[in-house]
Design an enzyme around this catalytic site. Structure first.
Site, PDB file in Angstrom:
ATOM      1  N   LYS A 204       0.897  -1.160  -0.147  1.00 53.15           N
ATOM      2  CA  LYS A 204      -0.170   0.019  -0.024  1.00 53.15           C
ATOM      3  C   LYS A 204       0.848   1.312   0.020  1.00 53.15           C
ATOM      4  CE  LYS A 204      -4.281   1.300  -0.115  1.00 53.15           C
ATOM      5  NZ  LYS A 204      -5.044   1.093  -1.468  1.00 53.15           N
ATOM      6  N   SER A 406      -8.823  -0.768  -4.987  1.00 54.71           N
ATOM      7  CA  SER A 406      -9.073  -0.282  -3.615  1.00 54.71           C
ATOM      8  C   SER A 406     -10.639  -0.080  -3.308  1.00 54.71           C
ATOM      9  CB  SER A 406      -8.304   0.929  -3.291  1.00 54.71           C
ATOM     10  OG  SER A 406      -7.664   0.856  -1.799  1.00 54.71           O
TER      11      SER A 406
END
Length: 617
Positions: A204, A406
Site C-alpha cells: 500500500k 481499492s
C-alpha cells in the site's frame, strides 16, 4: 405664470441612476431573449437539415480524453464560456455502439478515424474500442486513420486501420508505460513538518512519497509487474494488427536515436520505413485521397457522417422494449456525500441505486466502475445499497473499466458477478490514513500552542500540536479494523477466507488477467459482455439499456439547452484553441494527482485508494 421649479441635483442624480438601471435591465433581458431565439433557430435548423444518407462513410473523431462518464460542468459555465463537455471528453460507449451498428449497416461504406484531437484514455478503454474496430473491420469495410502526429494512445487505435496516413512533418510518438511520482520526505524535513502515516499492507504505497525520497523495493516490484503486463499487451496487439515482427516497437523505442540518425532525423520517414504508417501526405493530399475513395461532400471534403449524428439517427431506429437493464457509471474518486458526475459521491450513487431498485421496468443493473478508490466509508455506503438491491431480486453485474482498485474494488464486491478487461488495474486491497502536524514549523517562526483540555484526546487532532501516542494508537487501530472489514467483505463475496485474501491483498495491484487467475474477478470482457451477462441472469432476451443518471433541475436543463445552442453558434464562427494532444497527455497525471489529494473527505480520514493507479495511461 410662475416658472416650474427644476429638480435638485440629488433628485436628478437618482433619476439618472434609475434610468441607467432600467436600461441595463431591459437590454439584458432583450439580449437573453435574443440568445434563446438564436439557440432555438440553430437547434431547429440542425434537425430540419439532418438526413441520414443512403450511402456514406462513418467519421469517428474523438476529442479530449476517453471516459465512461463525462465530468459535470455547470450549465451556467458552459453558457458563459460557450464550452462543451464533448470537447474535453469522449464517451467510450458512444464509439463502441456506433462502430458495432455501422459494421452491420449497409448504408455505411467505410470508416475514417480522425485521431488528431484525442488526448488519451488508457489501454483498457482502447482495448474496448479496438474490439469494436475489429468487428467493423471483419465486415470487409475499409478503415482509414488520419492524424498529423500519433501519440501512443492514438496509434493504438490507428493500428486497426487498413491505411494509416501521417503528415510528412509528423511523428509516431511511442514511449512505453511508466509510473513516476514525486517524493517529499526531504522537503518535509526542511520544513520541519511531521507526516504521520497509518496503513496496512506491504504494497500500500499511496503514502510512500511522504515517508521517503524514493520508491520502495516492494512498490518497485509490484508496479513493474503490472506495467510490464500492460505494455506487453499494447505492443503485441499493435504488432499483430500491423503485421510487424515481434518486439518491433521495443526496438523502435529503445534505439530511437539510432533509427532517427539512419533517417537523417526525419521522424515521419522513419515511421513509414518501420512499417508503422502506410502513407506520408499533407492534409490537402489526405483529403484528396479520401475524396477519391469515399466521394466528395458539398463543402469540398470527403463524404462522411460524424458518429454523434449517426448515433442520433440509429437511436431512433432501435426497437423499444418494456424491460430495461439499468446502467450506472461509477467514475472518479470516491467521496463522501453528494457529488457531481465525474466523481463518485457515496450518497449520490447510493440514491441512484435506490431509484433503479424502485423502477419496475429495470430488471437488472450493470455498474461500470472506473475508479482508483477513495473514502472507505462512502465505498461501504454504496456496497450496502447494492446488497439491498440484490436481496430485492435484481441481478447486479460489475464491469471494471481502466481502474477498479481499492475503494473501486470494494464497490464491486456488492455484485453477483464481476467482469474486468484484461488490462483493468484492480485489487489494491488495503487502507491508509495520514495526518500532518506543523508544530516544529511554527516553532521556527516563534509560534507555540498551549492550552487545557478535559481529556487526553481534547485538542489531540490539531495540526499545530504533536500527535500523541494515544491518538496514534487510535488511528492505527481504526485503519487495522477497516482493513479487516475489507478482507472479510472480499472473502464473503469471493467465497474465500480473510486469511486467503490477505495473501493477495496488502495493497498489491493486479491486472484484470491476473485478478481472474487469483479469483478476484469472475470473467474477462467488455462492458457489452457484462450487459449480456446481466441480461442472462435476469432471463431477458428482449431488452434495452438505459443509463441511470442524476436528474437535472428545470433551470439546469434550460441552461444546458441554451449552452448547447450557443456552442453550436460559436463553432460555426470560430474554432476554440486547445493544447496539443501530446501536452494534454503529459500534464494529465499531475492534474489527477493534485485533484485526488484535494478530494479526500472521508469522515474518519481512512482511505481505500490507489493513487499510483489514477495517473497511468
Amino acid at each position: 405664470m410662475s416658472e416650474q421649479k427644476k429638480p435638485g441635483f440629488i433628485r436628478r442624480t437618482f433619476g439618472f441612476v434609475w434610468s441607467l438601471l432600467t436600461w441595463l435591465r431591459t437590454t439584458t433581458f432583450n439580449l437573453l431573449f435574443l440568445v434563446i431565439i438564436l439557440a432555438i433557430i440553430v437547434s431547429l435548423s440542425d434537425e430540419d437539415t439532418a438526413v441520414m444518407p443512403d450511402s456514406t462513410a462513418l467519421r469517428i473523431a474523438p476529442s479530449g480524453f476517453l471516459v465512461d462518464q463525462r465530468s459535470y460542468v455547470d450549465p451556467m459555465t458552459q453558457f458563459l464560456e460557450q464550452s462543451s463537455p464533448e470537447d474535453a471528453e469522449t464517451l467510450v460507449r458512444d464509439l463502441t455502439t456506433s462502430l458495432t451498428r455501422a459494421a452491420e449497416d449497409k448504408r455505411i461504406t467505410a470508416l475514417v478515424l480522425d485521431l488528431s484531437n484525442l488526448y488519451g484514455g488508457g489501454i483498457s478503454k482502447l482495448e474496448e474500442i479496438g474490439q469494436a474496430l475489429q468487428t467493423f473491420k471483419a465486415s470487409g469495410k475499409q478503415i482509414y486513420a488520419v492524424s498529423d502526429n500519433y501519440s501512443q494512445d492514438q496509434y493504438y487505435l490507428a493500428s486497426y486501420a487498413d491505411t494509416i496516413y501521417l503528415n510528412p512533418m509528423g511523428a509516431v510518438l511511442l514511449t512505453g508505460y511508466g509510473s513516476y511520482r514525486n517524493y517529499f520526505k526531504s522537503a518535509l524535513d526542511k520544513l520541519d513538518m511531521n507526516f504521520h502515516v497509518f496503513r496496512v499492507g506491504e504494497y500500500k504505497d499511496a503514502v510512500e512519497p511522504f515517508l521517503q525520497d524514493h520508491m520502495s523495493d516492494a512498490s518497485r516490484e509490484h508496479n513493474q509487474l503490472w506495467l510490464t503486463d500492460l505494455w506487453q499487451t499494447y505492443h503485441e496487439q499493435v504488432e499483430q494488427q500491423r503485421g510487424l515482427t515481434p518486439d518491433t516497437l521495443n526496438d523502435y523505442i529503445n534505439n530511437l536515436d539510432q533509427h532517427m540518425a539512419a533517417n537523417a532525423g526525419d521522424s515521419a520517414t522513419l515511421a513509414k520505413t518501420k512499417g508503422l504508417v502506410d502513407e506520408l501526405a499533407s492534409r490537402h493530399r489526405i483529403n484528396q485521397h479520401l475524396r477519391e475513395a469515399l466521394g466528395e461532400d458539398d463543402n469540398g471534403g470527403y463524404d462522411a457522417i460524424d458518429y454523434w449524428d449517426y448515433l442520433d439517427f440509429t437511436d431512433r431506429e432501435q426497437p423499444q422494449s418494456a424491460d430495461t437493464i439499468g446502467l450506472l457509471i461509477a467514475k472518479g474518486a470516491i467521496l463522501d456525500g453528494q457529488q457531481p458526475e465525474g466523481t463518485i459521491g457515496g450518497d449520490t450513487l447510493a440514491a441512484l441505486i435506490e431509484d433503479a431498485r424502485e423502477d419496475s421496468d429495470i430488471k437488472a443493473l450493470v455498474i461500470r466502475v472506473d475508479s482508483p478508490g477513495g473514502s472507505a466509508f462512502a465505498s461501504e455506503v454504496i456496497r450496502e445499497q447494492l446488497n439491498v438491491t440484490r436481496e430485492a431480486g435484481i441481478p447486479i453485474v460489475v464491469s471494471m473499466g481502466s481502474v477498479a482498485a481499492s475503494g473501486g474494488y470494494w464497490i464491486a464486491m456488492g455484485a453477483d458477478e464481476v467482469w474486468a478487461t484484461p488490462t483493468t488495474i484492480t485489487g489494491s486491497i488495503g487502507v491508509f490514513s495520514a495526518f500532518p502536524t506543523v508544530e516544529n514549523t511554527l516553532g521556527r517562526l516563534g509560534i507555540s500552542t498551549d492550552g487545557v483540555g478535559t481529556t487526553k484526546l481534547a485538542g489531540a487532532l490539531r495540526i499545530d500540536r504533536p500527535l500523541s501516542p494515544l491518538a496514534s494508537n487510535v488511528l492505527q487501530q481504526s485503519v487495522d479494523n477497516i482493513y479487516q472489514r475489507f478482507l472479510t467483505i472480499v472473502a464473503d463475496a469471493r467465497q474465500s477466507t480473510p486469511e486467503q485474501i490477505h495473501t493477495v491483498a496488502q495493497g498489491r495491484v493486479w491486472t484484470g488477467t491476473a485478478a481472474q487467475e487469483l479469483g478476484l474477478v469472475d470473467n474477462l470482457g467488455t462492458l457489452e459482455d457484462a450487459i449480456a451477462a446481466a441480461a442472462a441472469k435476469a432471463e431477458l432476451t428482449d431488452y434495452q439499456v438505459e443509463e441511470v443518471r442524476k436528474a437535472l433541475t428545470p433551470g439546469e436543463q434550460l441552461l444546458l439547452e441554451l449552452s448547447g445552442g450557443m456552442v453550436s453558434i460559436g463553432e460555426k464562427v470560430s474554432a476554440s484553441w486547445q493544447l496539443p494532444a501530446f501536452w494534454q497527455q503529459a500534464i494529465a497525471p499531475v492534474q489527477q494527482q493534485l485533484q485526488l489529494l484535494q478530494q479526500m473527505n472521508d469522515p474518519q480520514g481512512v482511505y481505500a485508494q490507489c493513487l499510483e493507479c489514477a495517473g497511468v495511461h
